[in-house]
Design a protein around this motif. Structure first.
Motif, short mmCIF file in Angstrom:
data_model
loop_
_atom_site.label_atom_id
_atom_site.label_comp_id
_atom_site.label_asym_id
_atom_site.label_seq_id
_atom_site.Cartn_x
_atom_site.Cartn_y
_atom_site.Cartn_z
N SER A 1 44.69 31.18 32.04
CA SER A 1 46.16 31.11 32.00
C SER A 1 46.76 32.02 30.94
O SER A 1 47.95 31.94 30.65
CB SER A 1 46.60 29.67 31.73
N VAL B 1 43.80 35.89 33.08
CA VAL B 1 44.20 35.26 34.35
C VAL B 1 43.11 35.28 35.42
O VAL B 1 42.37 36.24 35.57
CB VAL B 1 45.48 35.90 34.92
N HIS C 1 43.00 41.13 34.22
CA HIS C 1 42.96 40.61 35.59
C HIS C 1 41.58 40.76 36.25
O HIS C 1 41.29 40.07 37.22
CB HIS C 1 44.00 41.32 36.47
N HIS D 1 53.79 34.25 36.64
CA HIS D 1 53.37 34.68 35.31
C HIS D 1 54.53 34.72 34.34
O HIS D 1 55.56 35.34 34.60
CB HIS D 1 52.68 36.03 35.41
N SER E 1 51.90 30.55 34.32
CA SER E 1 50.62 30.97 33.78
C SER E 1 50.81 32.33 33.10
O SER E 1 51.93 32.79 32.92
CB SER E 1 49.58 31.04 34.92
N HIS E 2 49.69 32.97 32.70
CA HIS E 2 49.70 34.27 32.02
C HIS E 2 50.62 34.23 30.79
O HIS E 2 51.48 35.08 30.61
CB HIS E 2 50.14 35.38 32.97
#
Length: 321
Positions: A42, A54, A100, A237, A274-275
Protein backbone atom coordinates in the motif's frame (compact mmCIF):
# COMPACT_ATOMS: atom_id res chain seq x y z
CA UNK A 1 -61.28 -0.62 -30.11
CA UNK A 2 -58.01 0.41 -31.73
CA UNK A 3 -57.31 2.66 -28.74
CA UNK A 4 -57.78 -0.23 -26.29
CA UNK A 5 -55.59 -2.51 -28.45
CA UNK A 6 -52.90 0.20 -28.58
CA UNK A 7 -52.84 0.58 -24.79
CA UNK A 8 -52.77 -3.20 -24.31
CA UNK A 9 -49.81 -3.41 -26.71
CA UNK A 10 -48.10 -0.40 -25.12
CA UNK A 11 -48.60 -1.91 -21.71
CA UNK A 12 -47.07 -5.15 -22.95
CA UNK A 13 -44.09 -3.32 -24.38
CA UNK A 14 -43.64 -1.40 -21.11
CA UNK A 15 -43.83 -4.61 -19.07
CA UNK A 16 -41.33 -6.30 -21.39
CA UNK A 17 -38.99 -3.31 -21.13
CA UNK A 18 -39.34 -3.34 -17.35
CA UNK A 19 -38.50 -7.05 -17.24
CA UNK A 20 -35.47 -6.54 -19.45
CA UNK A 21 -34.34 -3.61 -17.30
CA UNK A 22 -34.81 -5.67 -14.14
CA UNK A 23 -32.88 -8.57 -15.63
CA UNK A 24 -30.03 -6.29 -16.64
CA UNK A 25 -30.00 -4.66 -13.22
CA UNK A 26 -29.89 -8.08 -11.59
CA UNK A 27 -27.10 -9.19 -13.96
CA UNK A 28 -25.07 -6.14 -13.04
CA UNK A 29 -25.22 -6.92 -9.32
CA UNK A 30 -22.23 -8.67 -7.79
CA UNK A 31 -23.22 -12.34 -7.58
CA UNK A 32 -20.01 -13.88 -6.30
CA UNK A 33 -19.39 -13.56 -2.55
CA UNK A 34 -16.15 -15.52 -2.86
CA UNK A 35 -14.10 -12.80 -4.56
CA UNK A 36 -11.70 -10.67 -2.56
CA UNK A 37 -8.73 -8.36 -3.02
CA UNK A 38 -5.54 -8.65 -0.98
CA UNK A 39 -3.48 -5.46 -0.70
CA UNK A 40 0.03 -6.86 -1.13
CA UNK A 41 1.50 -3.39 -0.82
CA UNK A 42 0.00 0.00 0.00
CA UNK A 43 3.05 2.27 -0.18
CA UNK A 44 5.09 4.00 -2.84
CA UNK A 45 8.78 4.34 -3.66
CA UNK A 46 9.86 5.66 -0.24
CA UNK A 47 11.82 3.35 2.06
CA UNK A 48 10.79 4.85 5.40
CA UNK A 49 7.02 4.36 5.35
CA UNK A 50 6.71 0.86 6.87
CA UNK A 51 4.82 -0.26 3.78
CA UNK A 52 5.57 -2.45 0.80
CA UNK A 53 5.24 -0.76 -2.57
CA UNK A 54 2.04 -1.29 -4.56
CA UNK A 55 0.60 -4.64 -5.56
CA UNK A 56 -2.79 -6.33 -5.40
CA UNK A 57 -4.13 -9.84 -5.69
CA UNK A 58 -7.65 -10.72 -6.79
CA UNK A 59 -8.65 -14.09 -5.34
CA UNK A 60 -11.59 -16.46 -5.68
CA UNK A 61 -12.32 -18.85 -2.83
CA UNK A 62 -9.00 -17.85 -1.34
CA UNK A 63 -7.01 -18.87 -4.41
CA UNK A 64 -4.86 -16.46 -6.39
CA UNK A 65 -6.41 -15.43 -9.70
CA UNK A 66 -5.23 -12.05 -11.03
CA UNK A 67 -2.10 -10.21 -9.90
CA UNK A 68 -2.07 -6.43 -10.41
CA UNK A 69 1.44 -4.95 -10.08
CA UNK A 70 4.18 -6.40 -7.89
CA UNK A 71 6.28 -3.65 -6.35
CA UNK A 72 9.08 -3.83 -3.81
CA UNK A 73 8.20 -6.02 -0.83
CA UNK A 74 5.02 -7.51 -2.26
CA UNK A 75 6.50 -10.98 -2.77
CA UNK A 76 6.53 -11.61 0.97
CA UNK A 77 2.88 -10.64 1.32
CA UNK A 78 2.05 -12.81 -1.71
CA UNK A 79 3.36 -15.72 0.37
CA UNK A 80 1.54 -14.55 3.50
CA UNK A 81 -1.72 -14.50 1.51
CA UNK A 82 -1.26 -18.19 0.75
CA UNK A 83 -1.01 -17.43 -2.95
CA UNK A 84 0.41 -19.95 -5.40
CA UNK A 85 1.96 -19.07 -8.73
CA UNK A 86 0.31 -22.17 -10.19
CA UNK A 87 -3.13 -20.62 -9.65
CA UNK A 88 -2.55 -17.30 -11.38
CA UNK A 89 -4.70 -16.65 -14.46
CA UNK A 90 -2.97 -13.41 -15.47
CA UNK A 91 -0.56 -10.70 -14.37
CA UNK A 92 -1.56 -7.09 -15.05
CA UNK A 93 1.18 -4.47 -14.96
CA UNK A 94 0.08 -0.85 -14.88
CA UNK A 95 3.46 0.81 -15.47
CA UNK A 96 7.22 0.24 -15.15
CA UNK A 97 8.08 2.54 -12.29
CA UNK A 98 10.15 0.59 -9.75
CA UNK A 99 7.50 0.74 -7.03
CA UNK A 100 5.05 -1.09 -9.31
CA UNK A 101 7.20 -3.91 -10.72
CA UNK A 102 10.38 -4.36 -8.69
CA UNK A 103 9.45 -7.82 -7.31
CA UNK A 104 8.43 -9.20 -10.70
CA UNK A 105 11.81 -10.96 -11.21
CA UNK A 106 11.26 -12.61 -7.81
CA UNK A 107 7.93 -13.95 -9.07
CA UNK A 108 9.59 -15.41 -12.15
CA UNK A 109 12.41 -16.97 -10.15
CA UNK A 110 9.93 -18.36 -7.63
CA UNK A 111 8.01 -20.02 -10.46
CA UNK A 112 11.00 -22.29 -11.09
CA UNK A 113 10.21 -24.08 -7.83
CA UNK A 114 6.53 -24.69 -8.63
CA UNK A 115 4.65 -27.21 -10.70
CA UNK A 116 3.12 -24.66 -13.02
CA UNK A 117 3.03 -25.92 -16.62
CA UNK A 118 0.52 -23.48 -18.15
CA UNK A 119 1.72 -20.36 -19.93
CA UNK A 120 1.13 -17.21 -17.90
CA UNK A 121 -0.31 -14.16 -19.71
CA UNK A 122 1.36 -10.90 -18.69
CA UNK A 123 -0.41 -7.71 -19.76
CA UNK A 124 1.37 -4.37 -19.71
CA UNK A 125 1.66 -0.97 -21.38
CA UNK A 126 3.17 0.09 -24.66
CA UNK A 127 6.28 2.27 -24.47
CA UNK A 128 7.56 5.63 -25.59
CA UNK A 129 10.87 7.49 -25.77
CA UNK A 130 11.32 7.18 -22.00
CA UNK A 131 10.11 3.67 -21.21
CA UNK A 132 10.20 0.39 -23.19
CA UNK A 133 7.05 -1.45 -24.19
CA UNK A 134 6.18 -4.64 -22.31
CA UNK A 135 8.02 -7.10 -24.64
CA UNK A 136 11.20 -4.98 -24.54
CA UNK A 137 10.91 -4.58 -20.78
CA UNK A 138 10.71 -8.36 -20.32
CA UNK A 139 13.57 -8.95 -22.77
CA UNK A 140 15.80 -6.45 -20.97
CA UNK A 141 14.88 -8.02 -17.65
CA UNK A 142 14.92 -11.79 -18.28
CA UNK A 143 15.78 -12.19 -21.98
CA UNK A 144 18.89 -14.04 -23.19
CA UNK A 145 20.86 -10.79 -22.94
CA UNK A 146 18.89 -9.33 -20.05
CA UNK A 147 19.85 -8.47 -16.49
CA UNK A 148 18.64 -11.91 -15.35
CA UNK A 149 19.49 -13.90 -18.46
CA UNK A 150 19.44 -17.16 -16.53
CA UNK A 151 15.64 -16.81 -16.39
CA UNK A 152 15.31 -16.49 -20.18
CA UNK A 153 13.72 -19.93 -20.43
CA UNK A 154 10.51 -18.35 -19.19
CA UNK A 155 10.44 -16.31 -22.40
CA UNK A 156 11.90 -18.69 -25.00
CA UNK A 157 10.19 -21.90 -23.89
CA UNK A 158 13.10 -23.54 -22.12
CA UNK A 159 11.18 -23.83 -18.85
CA UNK A 160 7.95 -25.62 -17.96
CA UNK A 161 5.89 -22.63 -19.04
CA UNK A 162 6.33 -19.30 -20.79
CA UNK A 163 5.36 -15.77 -19.95
CA UNK A 164 3.07 -14.59 -22.75
CA UNK A 165 3.36 -10.77 -23.07
CA UNK A 166 0.29 -8.87 -24.27
CA UNK A 167 0.96 -5.21 -25.02
CA UNK A 168 -1.86 -2.76 -24.28
CA UNK A 169 -1.82 0.66 -25.95
CA UNK A 170 -1.10 3.27 -23.28
CA UNK A 171 -1.38 6.54 -25.17
CA UNK A 172 -3.55 8.69 -22.90
CA UNK A 173 -3.87 11.30 -25.64
CA UNK A 174 -5.78 8.77 -27.75
CA UNK A 175 -7.37 6.50 -25.15
CA UNK A 176 -8.99 3.26 -26.19
CA UNK A 177 -10.49 0.72 -23.81
CA UNK A 178 -8.84 -2.68 -24.08
CA UNK A 179 -10.67 -5.88 -23.09
CA UNK A 180 -9.78 -9.56 -22.81
CA UNK A 181 -10.74 -12.67 -20.85
CA UNK A 182 -8.57 -14.96 -18.77
CA UNK A 183 -9.71 -17.92 -16.68
CA UNK A 184 -13.30 -16.75 -16.39
CA UNK A 185 -12.32 -13.16 -15.57
CA UNK A 186 -12.94 -10.23 -17.87
CA UNK A 187 -10.14 -7.71 -17.76
CA UNK A 188 -10.23 -4.19 -19.15
CA UNK A 189 -7.68 -1.41 -19.32
CA UNK A 190 -7.50 2.22 -20.32
CA UNK A 191 -4.49 4.54 -20.70
CA UNK A 192 -4.14 6.94 -17.78
CA UNK A 193 -1.92 10.02 -17.49
CA UNK A 194 1.17 9.55 -15.31
CA UNK A 195 3.33 12.41 -16.52
CA UNK A 196 5.51 11.05 -19.37
CA UNK A 197 5.28 7.41 -18.21
CA UNK A 198 2.88 5.16 -20.16
CA UNK A 199 0.41 3.78 -17.64
CA UNK A 200 -2.82 1.79 -17.50
CA UNK A 201 -5.81 1.66 -15.20
CA UNK A 202 -7.25 -1.84 -14.83
CA UNK A 203 -10.71 -3.34 -14.28
CA UNK A 204 -11.22 -6.98 -13.27
CA UNK A 205 -14.71 -8.50 -13.43
CA UNK A 206 -16.47 -11.78 -12.78
CA UNK A 207 -20.10 -12.68 -12.09
CA UNK A 208 -21.19 -9.05 -12.11
CA UNK A 209 -18.48 -8.09 -9.60
CA UNK A 210 -16.00 -5.39 -10.63
CA UNK A 211 -12.76 -4.12 -9.11
CA UNK A 212 -11.06 -1.06 -10.61
CA UNK A 213 -7.40 -0.19 -9.97
CA UNK A 214 -6.52 3.42 -10.71
CA UNK A 215 -2.74 2.95 -10.92
CA UNK A 216 -0.75 6.14 -10.46
CA UNK A 217 -2.48 8.87 -12.43
CA UNK A 218 -3.34 12.55 -12.39
CA UNK A 219 -6.44 11.55 -14.37
CA UNK A 220 -5.95 14.45 -16.75
CA UNK A 221 -8.40 13.82 -19.54
CA UNK A 222 -10.52 11.78 -17.12
CA UNK A 223 -9.67 8.56 -18.91
CA UNK A 224 -10.03 6.44 -15.76
CA UNK A 225 -13.74 7.30 -15.79
CA UNK A 226 -14.11 5.10 -18.87
CA UNK A 227 -13.66 1.88 -16.86
CA UNK A 228 -14.85 2.95 -13.40
CA UNK A 229 -18.64 2.74 -13.84
CA UNK A 230 -20.46 0.73 -11.16
CA UNK A 231 -17.27 -0.56 -9.58
CA UNK A 232 -17.94 -2.61 -6.47
CA UNK A 233 -14.43 -1.74 -5.30
CA UNK A 234 -12.39 1.22 -6.53
CA UNK A 235 -8.75 0.98 -5.45
CA UNK A 236 -7.39 4.51 -5.81
CA UNK A 237 -3.87 5.78 -5.22
CA UNK A 238 -3.51 8.57 -2.66
CA UNK A 239 0.02 9.83 -3.27
CA UNK A 240 -0.57 13.58 -2.95
CA UNK A 241 -2.64 15.58 -0.45
CA UNK A 242 -5.55 17.86 -1.22
CA UNK A 243 -4.35 21.31 -2.22
CA UNK A 244 -0.93 20.14 -3.36
CA UNK A 245 1.04 22.73 -5.30
CA UNK A 246 3.85 20.38 -6.34
CA UNK A 247 3.75 20.71 -10.13
CA UNK A 248 5.70 17.51 -10.75
CA UNK A 249 3.50 15.45 -8.41
CA UNK A 250 0.31 16.90 -9.90
CA UNK A 251 1.30 15.52 -13.30
CA UNK A 252 1.71 12.08 -11.76
CA UNK A 253 -1.09 11.75 -9.22
CA UNK A 254 -4.62 12.95 -8.50
CA UNK A 255 -5.82 14.82 -5.43
CA UNK A 256 -8.40 13.28 -3.08
CA UNK A 257 -11.20 15.47 -4.41
CA UNK A 258 -10.65 13.95 -7.86
CA UNK A 259 -10.85 10.47 -6.36
CA UNK A 260 -14.16 11.51 -4.80
CA UNK A 261 -15.44 12.88 -8.11
CA UNK A 262 -14.55 9.66 -9.95
CA UNK A 263 -16.16 7.47 -7.29
CA UNK A 264 -19.34 9.55 -7.23
CA UNK A 265 -19.66 9.69 -11.01
CA UNK A 266 -19.04 5.94 -11.26
CA UNK A 267 -21.49 5.09 -8.45
CA UNK A 268 -18.71 3.06 -6.87
CA UNK A 269 -19.92 1.05 -3.91
CA UNK A 270 -16.66 1.27 -1.99
CA UNK A 271 -13.30 3.05 -2.26
CA UNK A 272 -10.01 1.70 -0.93
CA UNK A 273 -7.14 4.17 -0.79
CA UNK A 274 -3.59 2.92 -1.30
CA UNK A 275 -0.11 4.00 -2.54
CA UNK A 276 0.40 6.30 0.43
CA UNK A 277 3.49 8.45 0.72
CA UNK A 278 4.85 10.43 3.65
CA UNK A 279 3.05 13.52 2.38
CA UNK A 280 -0.34 11.75 2.61
CA UNK A 281 0.31 9.45 5.58
CA UNK A 282 -0.50 12.04 8.25
CA UNK A 283 -3.38 13.90 6.59
CA UNK A 284 -5.91 11.08 6.33
CA UNK A 285 -8.64 13.07 8.10
CA UNK A 286 -8.28 15.88 5.57
CA UNK A 287 -8.19 13.33 2.75
CA UNK A 288 -11.42 11.73 3.96
CA UNK A 289 -13.07 15.14 4.12
CA UNK A 290 -12.00 16.05 0.58
CA UNK A 291 -13.29 12.75 -0.80
CA UNK A 292 -16.44 12.94 1.33
CA UNK A 293 -17.33 16.32 -0.10
CA UNK A 294 -18.11 14.53 -3.37
CA UNK A 295 -18.55 10.84 -2.54
CA UNK A 296 -20.81 9.49 0.21
CA UNK A 297 -20.01 5.78 -0.05
CA UNK A 298 -17.67 3.53 1.90
CA UNK A 299 -14.08 4.69 2.28
CA UNK A 300 -11.16 2.63 3.59
CA UNK A 301 -7.48 3.45 4.10
CA UNK A 302 -5.52 0.33 3.20
CA UNK A 303 -2.65 -1.23 5.07
CA UNK A 304 -0.38 -3.97 3.76
CA UNK A 305 -2.10 -7.37 3.79
CA UNK A 306 -5.63 -5.98 4.18
CA UNK A 307 -8.26 -8.21 2.57
CA UNK A 308 -11.44 -6.67 1.13
CA UNK A 309 -14.55 -8.57 0.05
CA UNK A 310 -15.56 -7.38 -3.40
CA UNK A 311 -19.33 -7.81 -2.97
CA UNK A 312 -19.51 -5.79 0.25
CA UNK A 313 -16.47 -3.54 0.01
CA UNK A 314 -15.70 -4.32 3.63
CA UNK A 315 -12.36 -5.29 5.11
CA UNK A 316 -12.69 -8.95 6.10
CA UNK A 317 -9.25 -9.78 7.37
CA UNK A 318 -5.52 -9.52 6.98
CA UNK A 319 -2.89 -11.87 5.56
CA UNK A 320 -0.75 -11.00 8.58
CA UNK A 321 -2.97 -13.09 10.84
Amino acid sequence: MRTKRFFRQAGGFALAALLVFSANAQAAACRNPNLDVVVLGSGGPELDDNRASVGYLVRENGRAAVLVDFGSGTSLNFERAGAKIEDLQAVLLSQFHVDHVNDFPALVKGAFFTRRNRDLPVYGPSGNHSVPALPQYLARLIGSKGAYAYLSGFLDGGESFRLKPVTVAADAAHPKVFAASEGGFRISAVPVTHSIIPALGWRVEKDGCAVVFSSGTSNMGRTLDKIAADADLLVAHNAIPEGSTDRVALKLHMMPSEIGRIAAAAHAKSVVLSHFMNRTENVMRETAAAIGSRYKGKLNFARDCDIYAVHSGEKIGSCLH
